[in-house]
Design a protein around this motif. Structure first.
Motif, PDB file in Angstrom:
ATOM      1  N   ILE A  73      22.005  24.023  -9.316  1.00 23.56           N
ATOM      2  CA  ILE A  73      22.070  24.439 -10.720  1.00 23.56           C
ATOM      3  C   ILE A  73      23.536  24.632 -11.078  1.00 23.56           C
ATOM      4  O   ILE A  73      24.274  25.310 -10.362  1.00 23.56           O
ATOM      5  CB  ILE A  73      21.284  25.744 -10.948  1.00 23.56           C
ATOM      6  N   ASP A  74      23.957  24.014 -12.188  1.00 23.25           N
ATOM      7  CA  ASP A  74      25.324  24.176 -12.674  1.00 23.25           C
ATOM      8  C   ASP A  74      25.376  25.361 -13.630  1.00 23.25           C
ATOM      9  O   ASP A  74      24.694  25.363 -14.658  1.00 23.25           O
ATOM     10  CB  ASP A  74      25.794  22.922 -13.426  1.00 23.25           C
ATOM     11  N   LEU A  75      26.158  26.354 -13.279  1.00 22.04           N
ATOM     12  CA  LEU A  75      26.369  27.498 -14.161  1.00 22.04           C
ATOM     13  C   LEU A  75      27.787  27.405 -14.711  1.00 22.04           C
ATOM     14  O   LEU A  75      28.749  27.360 -13.951  1.00 22.04           O
ATOM     15  CB  LEU A  75      26.191  28.811 -13.400  1.00 22.04           C
ATOM     16  N   ASN A  76      27.891  27.333 -16.028  1.00 21.05           N
ATOM     17  CA  ASN A  76      29.227  27.223 -16.613  1.00 21.05           C
ATOM     18  C   ASN A  76      29.891  28.591 -16.662  1.00 21.05           C
ATOM     19  O   ASN A  76      29.288  29.584 -17.015  1.00 21.05           O
ATOM     20  CB  ASN A  76      29.179  26.585 -17.996  1.00 21.05           C
ATOM     21  N   VAL A  77      31.148  28.609 -16.256  1.00 26.99           N
ATOM     22  CA  VAL A  77      31.934  29.830 -16.255  1.00 26.99           C
ATOM     23  C   VAL A  77      33.005  29.649 -17.318  1.00 26.99           C
ATOM     24  O   VAL A  77      33.881  28.811 -17.180  1.00 26.99           O
ATOM     25  CB  VAL A  77      32.589  30.080 -14.878  1.00 26.99           C
ATOM     26  N   GLY A  78      32.919  30.374 -18.392  1.00 29.40           N
ATOM     27  CA  GLY A  78      33.935  30.274 -19.431  1.00 29.40           C
ATOM     28  C   GLY A  78      33.602  29.295 -20.529  1.00 29.40           C
ATOM     29  O   GLY A  78      34.491  28.630 -21.049  1.00 29.40           O
ATOM     30  N   CYS A  79      32.349  29.153 -20.876  1.00 26.43           N
ATOM     31  CA  CYS A  79      31.928  28.335 -22.032  1.00 26.43           C
ATOM     32  C   CYS A  79      32.442  26.899 -21.955  1.00 26.43           C
ATOM     33  O   CYS A  79      33.042  26.400 -22.900  1.00 26.43           O
ATOM     34  CB  CYS A  79      32.351  28.989 -23.335  1.00 26.43           C
ATOM     35  N   TRP A  80      32.232  26.234 -20.864  1.00 30.14           N
ATOM     36  CA  TRP A  80      32.606  24.839 -20.655  1.00 30.14           C
ATOM     37  C   TRP A  80      34.104  24.603 -20.754  1.00 30.14           C
ATOM     38  O   TRP A  80      34.550  23.548 -21.178  1.00 30.14           O
ATOM     39  CB  TRP A  80      31.842  23.905 -21.588  1.00 30.14           C
ATOM     40  N   LEU A  81      34.904  25.583 -20.349  1.00 33.77           N
ATOM     41  CA  LEU A  81      36.352  25.419 -20.305  1.00 33.77           C
ATOM     42  C   LEU A  81      36.785  25.212 -18.858  1.00 33.77           C
ATOM     43  O   LEU A  81      36.115  25.655 -17.934  1.00 33.77           O
ATOM     44  CB  LEU A  81      37.044  26.654 -20.877  1.00 33.77           C
ATOM     45  N   CYS A  83      39.795  25.703 -15.752  1.00 34.62           N
ATOM     46  CA  CYS A  83      40.558  26.878 -15.312  1.00 34.62           C
ATOM     47  C   CYS A  83      41.847  27.052 -16.107  1.00 34.62           C
ATOM     48  O   CYS A  83      42.253  28.176 -16.406  1.00 34.62           O
ATOM     49  CB  CYS A  83      40.870  26.763 -13.832  1.00 34.62           C
ATOM     50  N   GLN A  84      42.486  25.946 -16.463  1.00 36.12           N
ATOM     51  CA  GLN A  84      43.735  26.032 -17.228  1.00 36.12           C
ATOM     52  C   GLN A  84      43.480  26.641 -18.602  1.00 36.12           C
ATOM     53  O   GLN A  84      44.235  27.516 -19.055  1.00 36.12           O
ATOM     54  CB  GLN A  84      44.353  24.643 -17.370  1.00 36.12           C
ATOM     55  N   ASP A  85      42.413  26.206 -19.275  1.00 33.52           N
ATOM     56  CA  ASP A  85      42.095  26.770 -20.589  1.00 33.52           C
ATOM     57  C   ASP A  85      41.753  28.246 -20.498  1.00 33.52           C
ATOM     58  O   ASP A  85      42.165  29.044 -21.342  1.00 33.52           O
ATOM     59  CB  ASP A  85      40.937  26.003 -21.226  1.00 33.52           C
TER      60      ASP A  85
END
Length: 163
Positions: A73-81, A83-85
């Motif tokens: 399962i892919d859990l997005n961390v940071g609303c599909w941003l 690491c740089q963003d």
């Protein structure tokens, strides 16, 4: 013959976009010349954010969780941003709140130094009002510029102006 090869490659690219993997065109596909229009392979309209990110080779920061049955399962961390963003946004917030804290400390020190009449607080209040007036003036000028630009375009004077 060059056009026929191009249309076959466009068909393969379209299939790749729809399925996510490169498949060869079927043998019965007849390569015909496509009608000329303003649209070409650069005109890309994604159906989802994942498709847009795949097209732009953008890799958002994901945490891949594996369940006990083996499914991932892919859990997005940071609303599909990526690491740089996330780092840029956190730095901007840290700078904003540090500046706000610094201004608050300066206001507190100046209020304590000018205890009887709070002259420094009135000066900061005046500068704040002037700032709000400048921002309101900029917003008002933008609406005036948009209205003047629409009038200028309706008279046929500007062919390629920016808004």
């Amino acid at each position: 013959e060059r056009v026929k090869v191009k249309s076959c490659s466009l068909e393969i690219k379209k299939r790749k976009r729809m399925t996510g993997k490169a498949t060869e065109a079927p043998r019965d596909l007849v390569a015909t010349e496509e009608p000329r229009s303003s649209k070409d392979e650069r005109d890309f309209r994604p159906a989802s954010l994942k498709e847009l990110y795949a097209h732009n080779k953008y890799n958002p920061y994901l945490w891949v969780y594996t369940k006990s049955d083996g499914t991932k399962i892919d859990l997005n961390v940071g609303c599909w941003l990526n690491c740089q963003d996330i780092a840029i946004i956190c730095t901007c917030f840290l700078t904003l709140w540090s500046t706000l804290l610094g201004i608050y400390v300066l206001l507190l020190k100046s209020a304590l130094d000018t205890d009887e009449k709070s002259t420094a607080l009135w000066i900061y209040f005046t500068f704040g009002c002037i700032f709000v007036i400048f921002v309101a003036g900029a917003v008002a000028m933008n609406s005036i510029e948009v209205r003047l630009n629409s009038i200028y375009k309706s008279q046929g004077g500007a062919e390629n102006t920016t808004e």
